[in-house]
Design an enzyme around this catalytic site. Structure first.
Site, short mmCIF file in Angstrom:
data_model
loop_
_atom_site.label_atom_id
_atom_site.label_comp_id
_atom_site.label_asym_id
_atom_site.label_seq_id
_atom_site.Cartn_x
_atom_site.Cartn_y
_atom_site.Cartn_z
N ASP A 1 -7.51 -5.81 3.80
CA ASP A 1 -5.91 -5.86 4.34
C ASP A 1 -6.14 -5.68 5.85
OD1 ASP A 1 -5.55 -5.70 1.58
OD2 ASP A 1 -4.02 -4.16 1.57
N LYS B 1 -3.49 -10.11 -3.11
CA LYS B 1 -3.01 -9.31 -4.11
C LYS B 1 -1.56 -8.77 -3.87
CE LYS B 1 -4.75 -5.42 -1.48
NZ LYS B 1 -3.42 -4.69 -1.05
N CYS C 1 -4.88 1.32 -0.04
CA CYS C 1 -5.51 0.10 -0.35
C CYS C 1 -6.91 0.34 -0.38
CB CYS C 1 -5.30 -1.19 0.29
SG CYS C 1 -3.45 -1.59 -0.30
C1 VGL Z 1 -0.77 -1.00 1.72
C2 VGL Z 1 1.07 0.21 1.54
C3 VGL Z 1 1.66 -0.82 1.07
C4 VGL Z 1 -2.53 -1.05 2.07
C5 VGL Z 1 -0.16 -2.08 1.17
O1 VGL Z 1 -2.89 -2.05 2.25
O2 VGL Z 1 -2.86 0.30 2.23
N1 VGL Z 1 -0.19 0.05 1.89
N2 VGL Z 1 1.03 -2.07 0.82
#
Ligand code: VGL
Ligand code: ZN
Length: 194
Positions: free
Chosen positions: A15, A102, A141
């Protein structure tokens, strides 16, 4: 401890997207500070011809995790918006890399890169048995992706100089790292790679 990369190893970059960088919709403090270290790992794995898996949060506007839809997060990483693009300066090799989206359907959230994605089968078809995990957020994540890998039987290495946490509660990242080590994760910094 020295760690040697073998043909059964892969890199996962979790991410590393604009919305999680300072100035983004769901900024992880100082997340831009790890881009150069993540790039150093990417470069190392490319040179060794090892596959690299980039996960990305890729939500529809109706996603259940968004506050306006009853969730806990501000709107972030909407499909095809600038905020969902990879972070400024992040290296994206031209081949031997895979983008894993995702959280793509409105009624399902995925903190783990393995939930609702082909990541496990992509790793297995390449004969991967150990994954090196970097990216954001350590306490969301990154943690869930690494624990998902452990649960599926992969060995895991947490790249501690290439992760960053949100720390909504102080200490969340520390706790996440403890939980990962408890399940078998080994910690590694770039200097330890040979
Ligand atoms: C994430 C909160 C919401 C992350 C993704 O990548 O850690 N955190 N969506
Ligand atoms: Zn999300």
């Amino acid at each position: 401890m020295k760690i040697r990369i073998t043909e059964r190893d892969a890199l996962i970059v979790v991410d590393m997207q604009k919305d999680f960088m300072p100035g983004g919709a769901l900024a992880v403090p100082d997340a831009d500070g790890i881009v150069s270290t993540v790039n150093a790992y990417i470069d190392h794995f490319v040179k060794l011809d090892r596959p690299i898996y980039f996960t990305r949060d890729w939500h529809p506007s109706t996603h259940l995790s968004f506050k306006q839809n009853g969730g806990i997060w501000p709107e972030h990483c909407r499909q095809d918006t600038e905020g969902a693009e990879f972070a400024e300066g992040l290296l994206l090799p031209s081949d031997n890399r895979f983008i894993i989206s995702k959280g793509v359907s409105e009624d399902f959230d995925a903190y783990s890169g393995f939930q609702g994605t082909p990541l496990e089968s992509l790793l297995l078809e390449r004969g991967i048995s150990r994954v090196f995990v970097s990216g954001v957020a350590t306490d969301y994540c990154v943690k869930h992706t690494l624990l998902g890998a452990e649960h599926l039987g992969f060995r895991t290495v947490l790249l501690e100089d290439a992760v960053k946490g949100v720390d909504l509660q102080p200490g969340d990242s520390e706790k996440a790292i403890d939980a990962m080590m408890q399940k078998g994760a080994v910690l590694c910094t770039f200097e330890e790679l040979v």
